[in-house]
Design an enzyme around this catalytic site. Structure first.
Site, PDB file in Angstrom:
ATOM      1  CB  CYS A  98     -21.305 -61.051 102.426  1.00 40.72           C
ATOM      2  SG  CYS A  98     -21.302 -60.613 103.975  1.00 40.72           S
ATOM      3  CB  CYS A 103     -17.946 -59.002 103.571  1.00 41.28           C
ATOM      4  SG  CYS A 103     -18.350 -58.339 104.969  1.00 41.28           S
TER       5      CYS A 103
END
Lengths: 191, 140
Positions: A98, A103
């Protein structure tokens, strides 16, 4: 001045105010921590991988629509973002990052390891994936294509590693136990 | 297909396949708050994530780190949960849930607490101070 206060005290101050305002309870915070420390973790993803290795129908469904394919597992918290599973093959190696923050497919893997959130990993895995993978101990033959997948708020990626040789007779539980978190991020090969 | 799958067939807890999630208790607390508030619908998780990205982007701009170390050690000075904490503070202030001044006042009160106060051992273990919490519990 208060900017230099230890984060532990800042966190405690925020919690005390949230509780006073009735926005959260200490028990609710405890519950979230316990859930992510003890119940949501990489073994969820490992079970999905193990099943995909043993069950070709499930594997096809997983690669076609992972969000739907993992729904019957009823993982705690659910897979709230779209999940995409990318498959390692003899010709392709996938790795997940990410670049903006952290994420990660929480329902599958729990919370990310420290290095996943680190600026060095976030920038370098995109720029020089082979070299970073080598630092993780993954030496890829030149003819294997490396694909880097950047997670986002909407889409979370999980790597389906190649099934290790010599596991034809392994049970699903045995297979799941052999799948590591790092292999499902793509910084380890299980071969 | 006759295989019966049991959803809880793997007995080992998730941590066996991972690592400790939090380096210090306060990191767990702040994560639990940020996530818990979203789960209760106080805000959307995406709104928190946007603030976190902003916090991290500022750090990234200021520290174009070329640190080579991957496993284990982190980029110097990069402490993810510090950014996480700031992101939550920012969002709570924006939403009028905890005003910045209100937080500063509360922090001031906590800083002035005498040692031995009754809290739940949330201090920052990265912090290099000599602070034994269990000393001298006088009953006043």
């Amino acid at each position: 001045m208060s900017d230099t206060v230890a984060p532990a005290i800042r966190a405690e101050a925020i919690e005390s105010l949230l509780i006073e305002k009735g926005l959260i309870t200490a028990e609710a915070v405890d519950e979230v921590i316990e859930r992510y420390n003890e119940r949501v973790g990489p073994l969820n993803g490992a079970r999905v991988v193990a099943r995909a290795w043993r069950d070709p129908t499930f594997r096809r469904a997983l690669l076609a629509d992972a969000t739907a394919a993992v729904a019957p597992f009823e993982f705690e918290g659910g897979q709230t973002e779209k999940l995409v599973v990318v498959e390692n093959t003899a010709k392709v190696h996938n790795v997940v990052v990410c670049t903006l923050c952290s994420c990660y497919p929480w329902a599958m893997l729990g919370l990310p390891p420290r290095w996943y959130k680190d600026p060095a990993y976030r920038s370098r895995i995109v720029r020089e994936p082979r070299r970073v993978l080598e630092e993780f101990g993954v030496k890829l033959p030149a003819d294997i294509e490396v694909r880097v997948w950047d997670s986002s708020a909407e889409v979370r990626y999980l790597v389906l590693p190649e099934r290790p040789a010599g596991t034809d007779h392994a049970s699903e539980d045995e297979l799941a136990a052999s799948v590591t978190r790092d292999a499902m991020i793509g910084v380890e090969r299980l071969l | 297909m006759t295989t019966t799958y049991t959803l809880d067939g793997v007995a080992a807890p998730p941590m066996v396949n991972g690592e400790l999630v939090f380096d210090a208790p306060w990191q767990g607390r702040i994560f639990g708050m940020a996530r818990g508030l979203a789960e209760q619908g106080i805000y959307q998780w995406g709104d928190f994530r946007a603030r976190l990205i902003e916090q991290i982007a500022v750090f990234d701009r200021n520290h174009q780190s070329e640190a080579v170390v991957m496993s284990g050690a982190s980029t110097p000075q990069y402490r993810y949960y510090d950014h996480f904490l700031r992101a939550l503070e920012t969002l709570l202030a924006e939403r009028g849930l905890i005003a910045a001044g209100e937080l500063t006042d509360r922090i001031g009160k906590f800083v002035e607490r005498p040692h031995g106060h009754d809290h739940h051992h949330d201090h920052d273990h990265d912090h290099d101070h000599d602070h034994a919490d269990d000393h001298d519990h006088h009953i006043d």
